[in-house]
Every structure is written in C-alpha cells, then in structure tokens.
Design a protein around this motif. Structure first.
Motif, PDB file in Angstrom:
ATOM      1  N   ASP A  27       0.815  -1.222   0.000  1.00 48.57           N
ATOM      2  CA  ASP A  27       0.000   0.000   0.000  1.00 48.57           C
ATOM      3  C   ASP A  27       0.846   1.268   0.000  1.00 48.57           C
ATOM      4  OD1 ASP A  27      -0.742   0.592   3.475  1.00 48.57           O
ATOM      5  OD2 ASP A  27       0.791  -0.714   2.617  1.00 48.57           O
ATOM      6  N   HIS A  28       2.177   1.134   0.126  1.00 46.18           N
ATOM      7  CA  HIS A  28       3.048   2.295   0.029  1.00 46.18           C
ATOM      8  C   HIS A  28       3.329   2.681  -1.428  1.00 46.18           C
ATOM      9  CE1 HIS A  28       4.815   1.153   4.206  1.00 46.18           C
ATOM     10  NE2 HIS A  28       3.816   2.012   4.323  1.00 46.18           N
ATOM     11  N   LEU A  29       3.153   1.735  -2.330  1.00 43.79           N
ATOM     12  CA  LEU A  29       3.556   1.949  -3.713  1.00 43.79           C
ATOM     13  C   LEU A  29       2.718   3.044  -4.370  1.00 43.79           C
ATOM     14  CD1 LEU A  29       4.045  -1.723  -4.927  1.00 43.79           C
ATOM     15  CD2 LEU A  29       5.817  -0.073  -4.278  1.00 43.79           C
ATOM     16  N   ARG A  30       3.397   3.941  -5.071  1.00 47.39           N
ATOM     17  CA  ARG A  30       2.764   4.978  -5.862  1.00 47.39           C
ATOM     18  C   ARG A  30       3.258   4.831  -7.296  1.00 47.39           C
ATOM     19  NH1 ARG A  30       0.235   4.575  -2.196  1.00 47.39           N
ATOM     20  NH2 ARG A  30      -0.556   6.131  -0.709  1.00 47.39           N
ATOM     21  N   TYR A  31       2.356   5.064  -8.237  1.00 46.56           N
ATOM     22  CA  TYR A  31       2.676   4.809  -9.638  1.00 46.56           C
ATOM     23  C   TYR A  31       2.642   6.084 -10.461  1.00 46.56           C
ATOM     24  CZ  TYR A  31       1.905  -0.038  -8.328  1.00 46.56           C
ATOM     25  OH  TYR A  31       1.997  -1.252  -7.728  1.00 46.56           O
ATOM     26  N   VAL A  32       3.394   6.060 -11.548  1.00 41.89           N
ATOM     27  CA  VAL A  32       3.375   7.166 -12.501  1.00 41.89           C
ATOM     28  C   VAL A  32       2.070   7.083 -13.269  1.00 41.89           C
ATOM     29  CG1 VAL A  32       4.489   8.190 -14.520  1.00 41.89           C
ATOM     30  CG2 VAL A  32       5.875   7.121 -12.703  1.00 41.89           C
ATOM     31  N   HIS A  33       1.298   8.151 -13.251  1.00 38.81           N
ATOM     32  CA  HIS A  33       0.018   8.165 -13.946  1.00 38.81           C
ATOM     33  C   HIS A  33       0.236   8.335 -15.439  1.00 38.81           C
ATOM     34  CE1 HIS A  33      -2.389   8.170 -10.333  1.00 38.81           C
ATOM     35  NE2 HIS A  33      -1.648   9.150  -9.847  1.00 38.81           N
ATOM     36  N   GLU A  34      -0.201   7.347 -16.189  1.00 40.60           N
ATOM     37  CA  GLU A  34      -0.046   7.385 -17.637  1.00 40.60           C
ATOM     38  C   GLU A  34      -1.395   7.103 -18.278  1.00 40.60           C
ATOM     39  OE1 GLU A  34       4.524   5.721 -17.970  1.00 40.60           O
ATOM     40  OE2 GLU A  34       2.843   4.344 -18.199  1.00 40.60           O
ATOM     41  N   THR A  35      -1.910   8.052 -19.016  1.00 38.93           N
ATOM     42  CA  THR A  35      -3.173   7.861 -19.704  1.00 38.93           C
ATOM     43  C   THR A  35      -2.996   6.861 -20.843  1.00 38.93           C
ATOM     44  OG1 THR A  35      -3.794  10.121 -19.205  1.00 38.93           O
ATOM     45  CG2 THR A  35      -5.029   9.030 -20.953  1.00 38.93           C
ATOM     46  N   ALA A  36      -3.912   5.918 -20.938  1.00 36.07           N
ATOM     47  CA  ALA A  36      -3.848   4.942 -22.021  1.00 36.07           C
ATOM     48  C   ALA A  36      -3.887   5.651 -23.365  1.00 36.07           C
ATOM     49  CB  ALA A  36      -5.032   3.964 -21.909  1.00 36.07           C
ATOM     50  N   PRO A  37      -3.122   5.162 -24.361  1.00 34.15           N
ATOM     51  CA  PRO A  37      -3.049   5.845 -25.648  1.00 34.15           C
ATOM     52  C   PRO A  37      -4.404   6.076 -26.293  1.00 34.15           C
ATOM     53  CG  PRO A  37      -1.358   4.145 -25.495  1.00 34.15           C
ATOM     54  CD  PRO A  37      -2.253   3.992 -24.293  1.00 34.15           C
ATOM     55  N   ARG A  38      -5.343   5.160 -26.103  1.00 32.95           N
ATOM     56  CA  ARG A  38      -6.641   5.319 -26.753  1.00 32.95           C
ATOM     57  C   ARG A  38      -7.601   6.151 -25.924  1.00 32.95           C
ATOM     58  NH1 ARG A  38     -10.001  -0.316 -26.248  1.00 32.95           N
ATOM     59  NH2 ARG A  38      -9.506  -0.855 -24.102  1.00 32.95           N
ATOM     60  N   GLY A  39      -7.234   6.526 -24.715  1.00 34.71           N
ATOM     61  CA  GLY A  39      -8.072   7.386 -23.894  1.00 34.71           C
ATOM     62  C   GLY A  39      -9.081   6.609 -23.066  1.00 34.71           C
ATOM     63  N   GLU A  40      -9.608   7.280 -22.059  1.00 33.71           N
ATOM     64  CA  GLU A  40     -10.600   6.684 -21.169  1.00 33.71           C
ATOM     65  C   GLU A  40     -11.720   7.677 -20.916  1.00 33.71           C
ATOM     66  OE1 GLU A  40      -9.051   5.174 -17.478  1.00 33.71           O
ATOM     67  OE2 GLU A  40      -7.134   4.669 -18.373  1.00 33.71           O
ATOM     68  N   LEU A  41     -12.925   7.137 -20.721  1.00 34.20           N
ATOM     69  CA  LEU A  41     -14.063   7.908 -20.250  1.00 34.20           C
ATOM     70  C   LEU A  41     -14.733   7.122 -19.134  1.00 34.20           C
ATOM     71  CD1 LEU A  41     -16.252  10.106 -20.262  1.00 34.20           C
ATOM     72  CD2 LEU A  41     -17.394   8.833 -22.107  1.00 34.20           C
ATOM     73  N   HIS A  42     -14.902   7.767 -17.996  1.00 31.46           N
ATOM     74  CA  HIS A  42     -15.635   7.185 -16.876  1.00 31.46           C
ATOM     75  C   HIS A  42     -16.922   7.979 -16.706  1.00 31.46           C
ATOM     76  CE1 HIS A  42     -12.361   4.551 -15.377  1.00 31.46           C
ATOM     77  NE2 HIS A  42     -11.605   5.454 -15.983  1.00 31.46           N
ATOM     78  N   CYS A  43     -18.043   7.360 -17.019  1.00 31.16           N
ATOM     79  CA  CYS A  43     -19.349   8.002 -16.917  1.00 31.16           C
ATOM     80  C   CYS A  43     -20.029   7.538 -15.634  1.00 31.16           C
ATOM     81  CB  CYS A  43     -20.214   7.668 -18.131  1.00 31.16           C
ATOM     82  SG  CYS A  43     -21.849   8.453 -18.102  1.00 31.16           S
ATOM     83  N   PHE A  44     -20.323   8.477 -14.738  1.00 30.09           N
ATOM     84  CA  PHE A  44     -20.943   8.173 -13.450  1.00 30.09           C
ATOM     85  C   PHE A  44     -22.427   8.517 -13.492  1.00 30.09           C
ATOM     86  CE2 PHE A  44     -16.485   9.031 -12.638  1.00 30.09           C
ATOM     87  CZ  PHE A  44     -16.123   7.993 -11.794  1.00 30.09           C
ATOM     88  N   VAL A  45     -23.249   7.587 -13.021  1.00 29.00           N
ATOM     89  CA  VAL A  45     -24.688   7.810 -12.918  1.00 29.00           C
ATOM     90  C   VAL A  45     -25.035   7.836 -11.434  1.00 29.00           C
ATOM     91  CG1 VAL A  45     -26.977   6.962 -13.523  1.00 29.00           C
ATOM     92  CG2 VAL A  45     -25.082   6.627 -15.106  1.00 29.00           C
ATOM     93  N   LEU A  46     -25.491   8.992 -10.945  1.00 28.04           N
ATOM     94  CA  LEU A  46     -25.733   9.202  -9.518  1.00 28.04           C
ATOM     95  C   LEU A  46     -27.224   9.234  -9.218  1.00 28.04           C
ATOM     96  CD1 LEU A  46     -24.718   9.928  -6.653  1.00 28.04           C
ATOM     97  CD2 LEU A  46     -24.774  12.329  -7.381  1.00 28.04           C
TER      98      LEU A  46
END
Length: 208
Positions: free
Chosen positions: A38-57
């Motif tokens: 749980d100490h590990l931190r990662y380099v944030h790299e956006t996937a080449p094709r992109g991402e969309l997270h659609c939230f329905v509240l």
C-alpha cells in the motif's frame, strides 16, 4: 476507482495502463517503516486510446436517508480528483424525481463545483431507466467522437426501483456501486450486474 466482481476494490482511475513505480512518492509514503504494497505509488499514464468514466448518480428520495447521497458525493469527489490527476475524461449524470440531467462532461475535470452534484427532483420515485438512457446517450456520443476510447459506466444507487432497464450499450465495462442498506434488501444491483455480466461492489468497501 475500480472494482472486482467479488466486491473488492482493485485500482484507481487512470492507472490501468501504468506499471512504473514513482519511487520518490513511494519512499515519502513509506517513511521509516518496511515497504508494503500500500506504500507503492505509480506514474500516472493515460492509455493511448483514452478513457471515459461516466458516473450515474441516484439522487432519489431513498438515497437521501442515512447520508447515502452524501457518501456517494464524497466518493465522486475522490473519483474526479483521481481523473484530474490522470487526465482522463469523466461525465456525470444525476437522476431523481422525474428527471435525469447531464451535470458534467465528458471532459477532463480541471476544477470542482458542488453544483455538479446538486440533487435533482429532491424526492419521489427513482427514474432509474431515464438515468441510464441519459448516460447511454453520453456514451453513444463519446463513441462516435472517439471510437477507440475505453468507456466505463459507474452506477451509484441503492437500487430501490421497480424498473429493470435493459443493459446500456456503448459501455466497455459497467460497475454497480451498491448503496442499499434497507431491510428487506431488494438486491437489484447485484441481480442486474449478474444479468448484464457487469461488476458489482458494495459502496462501503470503496468509501472506507
């Protein structure tokens, strides 16, 4: 935020394509204790094709009890913050009363505004199908704009609805975040997740 079908959290938004450890941040987290996962931190790299997270509240009356809506909003704040750091797109659809509204996006969040999460309707029934149709339109437009983009649909609800809508199209992945605490439980989220081949996670496992 991510989830497994067994209800356990897995990773954060935008980290799916990143395996490089950010050692300075990891050592700052570790301090003087033995290194743990749980100490590990990662380099944030956006996937080449992109991402969309659609939230329905779900902002219906049943979510107003027991601070469920407040907890859902807090979870969304964390997700938007994570998306901003990872530079991935998000969208927010809220539903309640007799309405469903697109509150944000699709876009990379640059700043936060509480009005994006303002309850709609303030009571009455749960227009579950209407909310999912609105999200489906968001996903459809995104697919036409960026066909290669990976699209995840997150459904934050207690499932207190008699509606059993069809599985939304245009989503590569669907996750139910289940806020149900009622007795007797309707177990709508779990049943729909199973029928749709979607993932299901209890809200408390992500909020804790």
């Amino acid at each position: 935020m991510s989830a497994r079908r067994d209800g356990g959290p897995r990773t954060s938004i935008g980290t799916g394509g990143s395996t490089r450890i950010a050692w300075p941040a990891t050592f700052a987290r570790k301090r003087n204790v033995p290194l743990r996962a749980d100490h590990l931190r990662y380099v944030h790299e956006t996937a080449p094709r992109g991402e969309l997270h659609c939230f329905v509240l779900d902002c219906s009356a049943s979510m107003l009890g027991g601070e469920r809506l407040a907890l859902a909003k807090g979870l969304l704040v964390r997700c938007f913050d994570s998306a901003a750091r990872a530079r991935v797109e998000v969208a927010l659809v809220s539903f309640g009363g007799m309405r469903a509204d697109v509150r944000f996006g699709p876009a990379v969040p640059r700043w936060w505004n509480e009005r994006w999460l303002a309850p709609v309707g303030g009571g009455g029934g749960t227009p579950f199908a209407l909310g999912l149709r609105a999200a489906g339109q968001v996903l459809k437009r995104a697919a036409r704009r960026q066909p290669a983009q990976h699209r995840t649909l997150w459904i934050l609800t207690d499932g207190r609805s008699s509606e059993r809508p069809a599985k939304p199209a245009w989503a590569d992945r669907i996750v139910f975040v289940d806020f149900e605490r009622h007795v007797p439980a309707l177990q709508v989220c779990g049943r729909l997740a199973q029928a749709w081949g979607a993932e299901w996670v209890r809200a408390e496992t992500l909020i804790a």
